[in-house]
Scaffold this motif. Structure first.
Motif, short mmCIF file in Angstrom:
data_model
loop_
_atom_site.label_atom_id
_atom_site.label_comp_id
_atom_site.label_asym_id
_atom_site.label_seq_id
_atom_site.Cartn_x
_atom_site.Cartn_y
_atom_site.Cartn_z
N GLU A 1 16.72 34.87 35.04
CA GLU A 1 17.36 35.98 34.66
C GLU A 1 18.72 36.08 35.42
N ARG A 2 18.54 36.02 36.70
CA ARG A 2 19.79 36.17 37.78
C ARG A 2 20.91 35.28 37.41
N LYS A 3 20.42 33.93 37.14
CA LYS A 3 21.49 32.96 36.76
C LYS A 3 21.93 33.24 35.47
N LYS A 4 21.39 33.72 34.43
CA LYS A 4 22.05 34.30 33.16
C LYS A 4 22.80 35.29 33.32
N GLN A 5 22.67 36.33 34.19
CA GLN A 5 23.32 37.22 34.56
C GLN A 5 24.52 36.92 35.08
N ARG A 6 24.52 36.04 36.04
CA ARG A 6 25.80 35.64 37.03
C ARG A 6 26.85 34.84 35.78
N THR A 7 26.21 34.04 35.13
CA THR A 7 26.99 33.40 33.97
C THR A 7 27.59 34.35 33.09
N ARG A 8 26.91 35.23 32.49
CA ARG A 8 27.39 36.32 31.82
C ARG A 8 28.55 36.97 32.63
N GLU A 9 28.48 37.46 33.95
CA GLU A 9 29.57 38.04 34.75
C GLU A 9 30.86 37.24 34.81
N ALA A 10 30.51 35.89 35.08
CA ALA A 10 31.56 35.24 35.39
C ALA A 10 32.25 34.85 34.07
N LEU A 11 31.80 34.81 32.90
CA LEU A 11 32.31 34.86 31.72
C LEU A 11 33.28 36.00 31.28
N VAL A 12 32.86 37.16 31.65
CA VAL A 12 33.66 38.44 31.57
C VAL A 12 34.83 38.57 32.49
N ASP A 13 34.60 38.33 33.74
CA ASP A 13 35.46 38.14 34.67
C ASP A 13 36.70 37.13 34.46
N THR A 14 36.07 36.17 34.18
CA THR A 14 37.39 34.90 33.75
C THR A 14 37.94 35.14 32.54
N ALA A 15 37.22 35.75 31.46
CA ALA A 15 37.89 36.09 30.41
C ALA A 15 39.03 37.08 30.50
N LEU A 16 38.58 38.05 31.08
CA LEU A 16 39.59 39.17 31.50
C LEU A 16 40.92 38.42 32.20
N GLU A 17 40.56 37.81 33.29
CA GLU A 17 41.63 37.21 34.18
C GLU A 17 42.80 36.26 33.18
N LEU A 18 42.00 35.53 32.50
CA LEU A 18 42.85 34.39 31.58
C LEU A 18 43.51 35.26 30.58
N PHE A 19 42.92 36.05 29.84
CA PHE A 19 43.66 36.84 28.82
C PHE A 19 44.64 37.78 29.34
N THR A 20 44.50 38.34 30.34
CA THR A 20 45.74 38.94 30.99
C THR A 20 46.67 38.25 31.64
N GLU A 21 46.46 37.06 32.28
CA GLU A 21 47.43 36.15 32.49
C GLU A 21 48.32 35.57 31.62
N ARG A 22 47.73 35.11 30.21
CA ARG A 22 48.14 34.38 29.31
C ARG A 22 48.26 34.96 27.81
N GLY A 23 47.75 36.08 27.81
CA GLY A 23 47.50 36.78 26.46
C GLY A 23 46.41 36.47 26.02
N PHE A 24 45.52 37.22 25.11
CA PHE A 24 44.59 37.38 24.31
C PHE A 24 44.67 36.09 23.60
N GLN A 25 45.49 35.81 22.89
CA GLN A 25 45.85 34.62 21.90
C GLN A 25 45.91 33.32 22.52
N GLY A 26 46.41 33.51 23.95
CA GLY A 26 46.74 32.38 24.38
C GLY A 26 45.71 31.43 25.21
N VAL A 27 44.40 31.82 25.01
CA VAL A 27 43.41 31.33 25.66
C VAL A 27 42.26 30.92 24.56
N THR A 28 41.91 29.84 24.51
CA THR A 28 41.00 29.34 23.41
C THR A 28 39.78 29.53 24.05
#
Length: 225
Positions: A18-45
């Motif tokens: 469960e801790r591994k799943k939680q870390r993956t989930r948090e990594a997806l959230v943090d990375t998504a927000l970082e990439l979307f902020t840098e390149r725009g929401f539509q600029g990241v597939t």
């Protein structure tokens, strides 16, 4: 739609898996927000996001339903926690709106203390640029309202079928939260969960007065240019 992982009880830890799943989930959230902020929401597939976290799309969809879902996770998690709080609260005979407010404050207190506020700010900035996030938020709000009404009707014995008051109480809570969130976002300095909770208490306290707010007499209104 993916659900947040439950917080462990004090003094306990989640199992390793469960801790591994939680870390993956948090990594997806943090990375998504970082990439979307840098390149725009539509600029990241979605493929680019998964590659950045070194995970598969299959794993992504175990946690989230869409790019909009992952980008809005900070606040969506809070409202999911609100429903969980509502499921476990015992009414004390006070006003329904107070019960709803306390459940939301408890849900807010359950959010991660370290980066949650920062994630909320990034998510809100993205929502201003991505209309699809607003549409996703509206659907989630509708579903959350229905779920809350089901809890009130089924567990707390509040009749919701022919009485508009429970629905209006939930709608007022949502409106108060958005008012508090706007004030919190615009405030100077570091934004914290505690500061948002304080704004929410102020907004909820203003609800009764907002329903009876008098308009100034015609003679006292400013003239139009």
């Amino acid at each position: 739609m993916g659900n947040p992982r439950p917080s462990p009880e004090p003094g306990s830890r989640l199992p390793l898996r469960e801790r591994k799943k939680q870390r993956t989930r948090e990594a997806l959230v943090d990375t998504a927000l970082e990439l979307f902020t840098e390149r725009g929401f539509q600029g990241v597939t979605l493929d680019e996001l998964c590659d950045a976290v070194d995970t598969s799309k299959r794993t992504f969809f175990r946690h989230f339903s869409s790019k909009e879902d992952v980008a809005m996770t900070p606040l969506l998690d809070m409202w999911r926690a609100f429903l969980e709080e509502l499921e476990t609260r015992d009414p004390d005979g006070g006003p329904l709106l107070d019960l709803l407010r306390d459940a939301l404050l408890a849900a807010l207190d359950r959010m991660p203390a370290d980066r949650w506020a920062e994630r909320v700010l990034l998510s809100r900035q993205l929502a201003e640029q991505a209309p699809s996030m607003d549409a996703h938020g509206l659907r989630f709000c509708r579903d959350t309202t229905r779920a809350a009404l089901d809890i009130l009707d089924g567990r707390l014995g509040v009749t919701t079928a022919d009485d508009p008051r429970p629905r209006l109480a939930i709608d007022m809570l949502v409106a108060a939260f958005h008012c508090a969130l706007d004030a919190w976002t615009a405030s100077p300095g570091t934004r914290t969960r505690g500061a948002l909770a304080a704004q929410l208490r102020v907004a909820c306290a203003a609800l009764p007065g907002s329903l009876s707010l008098p308009l100034p007499p015609a003679g006292d209104r400013p003239s139009r240019p």
